[in-house]
Design a protein around this motif. Structure first.
Motif, PDB file in Angstrom:
ATOM      1  N   ASN A 236       0.828  -1.211   0.000  1.00 41.09           N
ATOM      2  CA  ASN A 236       0.000   0.000   0.000  1.00 41.09           C
ATOM      3  C   ASN A 236       0.858   1.255   0.000  1.00 41.09           C
ATOM      4  OD1 ASN A 236      -2.365  -1.456  -0.022  1.00 41.09           O
ATOM      5  ND2 ASN A 236      -2.631  -1.425   2.194  1.00 41.09           N
ATOM      6  N   ARG A 237       1.960   1.204   0.791  1.00 44.65           N
ATOM      7  CA  ARG A 237       2.855   2.375   0.814  1.00 44.65           C
ATOM      8  C   ARG A 237       3.502   2.578  -0.544  1.00 44.65           C
ATOM      9  NH1 ARG A 237       4.302   0.423   6.026  1.00 44.65           N
ATOM     10  NH2 ARG A 237       6.217  -0.509   5.214  1.00 44.65           N
ATOM     11  N   LEU A 238       3.942   1.456  -1.149  1.00 47.54           N
ATOM     12  CA  LEU A 238       4.579   1.566  -2.468  1.00 47.54           C
ATOM     13  C   LEU A 238       3.585   2.048  -3.519  1.00 47.54           C
ATOM     14  CD1 LEU A 238       6.760  -1.673  -2.501  1.00 47.54           C
ATOM     15  CD2 LEU A 238       7.558   0.683  -2.266  1.00 47.54           C
ATOM     16  N   ASN A 239       2.350   1.506  -3.468  1.00 46.68           N
ATOM     17  CA  ASN A 239       1.332   1.953  -4.418  1.00 46.68           C
ATOM     18  C   ASN A 239       0.992   3.419  -4.208  1.00 46.68           C
ATOM     19  OD1 ASN A 239       1.125  -0.539  -5.641  1.00 46.68           O
ATOM     20  ND2 ASN A 239      -0.525  -1.253  -4.311  1.00 46.68           N
ATOM     21  N   GLY A 240       0.909   3.800  -2.914  1.00 48.73           N
ATOM     22  CA  GLY A 240       0.625   5.202  -2.622  1.00 48.73           C
ATOM     23  C   GLY A 240       1.750   6.111  -3.093  1.00 48.73           C
ATOM     24  N   ALA A 241       2.999   5.646  -2.858  1.00 45.74           N
ATOM     25  CA  ALA A 241       4.155   6.442  -3.294  1.00 45.74           C
ATOM     26  C   ALA A 241       4.195   6.541  -4.816  1.00 45.74           C
ATOM     27  CB  ALA A 241       5.445   5.822  -2.770  1.00 45.74           C
ATOM     28  N   ARG A 242       3.883   5.413  -5.481  1.00 49.99           N
ATOM     29  CA  ARG A 242       3.892   5.429  -6.942  1.00 49.99           C
ATOM     30  C   ARG A 242       2.792   6.355  -7.480  1.00 49.99           C
ATOM     31  NH1 ARG A 242       4.150   0.432  -7.754  1.00 49.99           N
ATOM     32  NH2 ARG A 242       1.945  -0.054  -7.868  1.00 49.99           N
ATOM     33  N   ALA A 243       1.599   6.237  -6.886  1.00 50.82           N
ATOM     34  CA  ALA A 243       0.501   7.096  -7.322  1.00 50.82           C
ATOM     35  C   ALA A 243       0.827   8.561  -7.071  1.00 50.82           C
ATOM     36  CB  ALA A 243      -0.792   6.710  -6.599  1.00 50.82           C
ATOM     37  N   SER A 244       1.446   8.816  -5.903  1.00 48.48           N
ATOM     38  CA  SER A 244       1.831  10.194  -5.580  1.00 48.48           C
ATOM     39  C   SER A 244       2.877  10.712  -6.551  1.00 48.48           C
ATOM     40  CB  SER A 244       2.353  10.260  -4.144  1.00 48.48           C
ATOM     41  OG  SER A 244       2.757  11.569  -3.819  1.00 48.48           O
ATOM     42  N   ALA A 245       3.856   9.847  -6.871  1.00 48.10           N
ATOM     43  CA  ALA A 245       4.897  10.252  -7.817  1.00 48.10           C
ATOM     44  C   ALA A 245       4.311  10.505  -9.202  1.00 48.10           C
ATOM     45  CB  ALA A 245       5.975   9.173  -7.895  1.00 48.10           C
ATOM     46  N   GLU A 246       3.371   9.632  -9.616  1.00 44.31           N
ATOM     47  CA  GLU A 246       2.740   9.822 -10.916  1.00 44.31           C
ATOM     48  C   GLU A 246       1.931  11.106 -10.943  1.00 44.31           C
ATOM     49  OE1 GLU A 246       0.510   6.275 -11.475  1.00 44.31           O
ATOM     50  OE2 GLU A 246       2.264   5.070 -12.080  1.00 44.31           O
ATOM     51  N   ALA A 247       1.222  11.385  -9.828  1.00 49.86           N
ATOM     52  CA  ALA A 247       0.436  12.616  -9.761  1.00 49.86           C
ATOM     53  C   ALA A 247       1.348  13.839  -9.814  1.00 49.86           C
ATOM     54  CB  ALA A 247      -0.412  12.628  -8.482  1.00 49.86           C
ATOM     55  N   ARG A 248       2.479  13.770  -9.080  1.00 51.39           N
ATOM     56  CA  ARG A 248       3.419  14.910  -9.111  1.00 51.39           C
ATOM     57  C   ARG A 248       3.996  15.099 -10.506  1.00 51.39           C
ATOM     58  NH1 ARG A 248       5.132  12.688  -4.195  1.00 51.39           N
ATOM     59  NH2 ARG A 248       6.956  11.765  -5.197  1.00 51.39           N
ATOM     60  N   ALA A 249       4.288  13.977 -11.177  1.00 62.25           N
ATOM     61  CA  ALA A 249       4.869  14.065 -12.511  1.00 62.25           C
ATOM     62  C   ALA A 249       3.901  14.677 -13.513  1.00 62.25           C
ATOM     63  CB  ALA A 249       5.299  12.680 -12.988  1.00 62.25           C
ATOM     64  N   ALA A 250       2.596  14.602 -13.229  1.00 62.78           N
ATOM     65  CA  ALA A 250       1.587  15.125 -14.148  1.00 62.78           C
ATOM     66  C   ALA A 250       1.008  16.448 -13.663  1.00 62.78           C
ATOM     67  CB  ALA A 250       0.468  14.100 -14.324  1.00 62.78           C
ATOM     68  N   THR A 251       1.649  17.075 -12.681  1.00 64.71           N
ATOM     69  CA  THR A 251       1.121  18.299 -12.080  1.00 64.71           C
ATOM     70  C   THR A 251       2.115  19.448 -12.187  1.00 64.71           C
ATOM     71  OG1 THR A 251      -0.168  16.977 -10.499  1.00 64.71           O
ATOM     72  CG2 THR A 251       0.186  19.299  -9.946  1.00 64.71           C
ATOM     73  N   ASP A 252       1.604  20.622 -12.514  1.00 62.44           N
ATOM     74  CA  ASP A 252       2.421  21.834 -12.544  1.00 62.44           C
ATOM     75  C   ASP A 252       2.681  22.264 -11.104  1.00 62.44           C
ATOM     76  OD1 ASP A 252       3.603  24.263 -13.749  1.00 62.44           O
ATOM     77  OD2 ASP A 252       1.879  25.248 -12.815  1.00 62.44           O
ATOM     78  N   THR A 253       3.932  22.361 -10.727  1.00 63.71           N
ATOM     79  CA  THR A 253       4.274  22.628  -9.325  1.00 63.71           C
ATOM     80  C   THR A 253       3.843  24.009  -8.857  1.00 63.71           C
ATOM     81  OG1 THR A 253       6.494  23.307 -10.031  1.00 63.71           O
ATOM     82  CG2 THR A 253       6.213  21.026  -9.328  1.00 63.71           C
ATOM     83  N   LEU A 254       3.794  24.981  -9.756  1.00 59.63           N
ATOM     84  CA  LEU A 254       3.448  26.352  -9.352  1.00 59.63           C
ATOM     85  C   LEU A 254       1.951  26.497  -9.107  1.00 59.63           C
ATOM     86  CD1 LEU A 254       4.144  29.342  -8.855  1.00 59.63           C
ATOM     87  CD2 LEU A 254       3.850  29.700 -11.338  1.00 59.63           C
ATOM     88  N   THR A 255       1.144  26.084 -10.062  1.00 62.86           N
ATOM     89  CA  THR A 255      -0.305  26.346 -10.004  1.00 62.86           C
ATOM     90  C   THR A 255      -1.116  25.187  -9.460  1.00 62.86           C
ATOM     91  OG1 THR A 255      -0.632  25.528 -12.251  1.00 62.86           O
ATOM     92  CG2 THR A 255      -0.091  27.868 -12.001  1.00 62.86           C
TER      93      THR A 255
END
Length: 333
Positions: free
Chosen positions: A161-180
């Protein structure tokens, strides 16, 4: 050296055991008195039976099913030393096994029970632990293995679950503009791919902020970042839950409108965006002003929508607005 008769007498001698000793050696025992009433029960059996059965009739506590039905002490004594299949009256669907032996001097019977093949179910249903079984009972070893397996399985599940959560979080960050906090170009591409695969029609709206460079040049990049965040909030406010806003460049944004192809409505949305973006934006003690140009492309203009081509068409419509004097909405032809 003892003679054989002396050895036999010693072997058959009754050994007196305290109640605590009985509880430790046979925590699922049942002592049936001479009158057929329960005299004593082990702690695990009491827990599974829902309380102390002392004073109840034999047939009110256990139901012997094999090799024959038992209602009375006499019937139980006829099964002396015979393996029994039975259940508790409080848990008739849980199969147990046991054996009854006659007590000397007509003192009744002693029954020792075991969970047998129902061990896992009994443990889960009654929340049993190692302490509920005799240390020499094979069930204790089985339960230890079950608990160890459950601990390992639980830890592996938590890790997964932690790995899946980390992967999902990483994927979300990779698809998100950090400023806005909006989607970035990667997030937009993924959204368009899903939209095309779904077969649902959609509209693309390409927005370019007018006069944004002047804000950066005059008031600095910190003010420019604040203006971009405010512009992102304005755009987000015009979206439904199933739509998307993405920042695809310094001051460029793309909006995806699911199942919306009405040109007049899209023009009204675009014009409303321009009006909102032209409102003064306060950054500290500074007032910043921007506007926007908008280009729109519709997926139903093509038999098979192509995200790259649609983005290009929306881009061409955007620059048509730019050439027409800015602060305009243009629809791809």
């Amino acid at each position: 050296m003892m003679t054989e008769p002396e050895t036999m007498r010693l072997r058959d001698r009754v050994i007196g055991l305290s109640g605590s000793a009985l509880d430790r050696l046979m925590p699922m025992h049942l002592w049936v008195g001479a009158g057929g009433m329960i005299v004593r029960a082990g702690p695990t059996l009491m827990h599974m039976a829902g309380g102390d059965p002392a004073g109840k009739r034999l047939d009110q506590v256990i139901n012997v099913r094999h090799p024959s039905r038992v209602k009375t002490l006499d019937q139980l004594l006829r099964l002396h030393g015979v393996p029994l299949k039975l259940c508790l009256d409080a848990a008739p669907d849980l199969s147990l096994k046991g054996m009854a032996v006659a007590l000397p001097g007509g003192g009744g019977a002693f029954v020792n029970l075991s969970a047998g093949v129902s061990l896992v179910e009994a443990v889960n249903r009654f929340d049993l632990t190692l302490g509920d079984f005799a240390a020499t009972d094979l069930a204790a070893e089985q339960l230890y293995l079950l608990e160890a397996k459950a601990a390992v399985t639980g830890e592996l599940t938590r890790l997964a679950n932690r790995l899946n959560g980390a992967r999902a979080s990483a994927e979300a960050r990779a698809a998100t503009d950090t400023l806005t906090g909006l989607a970035n170009r990667r997030g937009l591409d993924a959204m368009l791919a899903r939209q095309v695969d779904s077969g649902r029609p959609f509209a693309l709206m390409h927005i370019d902020l007018d006069h944004f460079k002047a804000v950066n040049d005059t008031h600095g990049h910190a003010a420019g970042d604040a203006v971009l965040c405010e512009a992102a909030a304005v755009l987000r406010g015009q979206c439904r839950a199933r739509d998307m806003v993405a920042r695809v460049g310094g001051d460029e944004f793309v909006m995806v409108f699911d199942d919306l192809l009405d040109p007049r409505m899209l023009r009204r949305i675009g014009q409303r965006l321009i009006e909102r973006l032209e409102e003064p934006i306060r950054v500290g003690a500074t007032t910043c002003r921007i506007s926007a140009s908008v280009g729109i492309a519709l997926s139903n203009a093509y038999t098979q929508p192509d995200p790259v081509r649609l983005l290009h068409e929306a881009d061409l419509a955007l620059y048509s607005s730019k050439r027409g004097g800015r602060a305009r909405v243009s629809l791809a032809r």
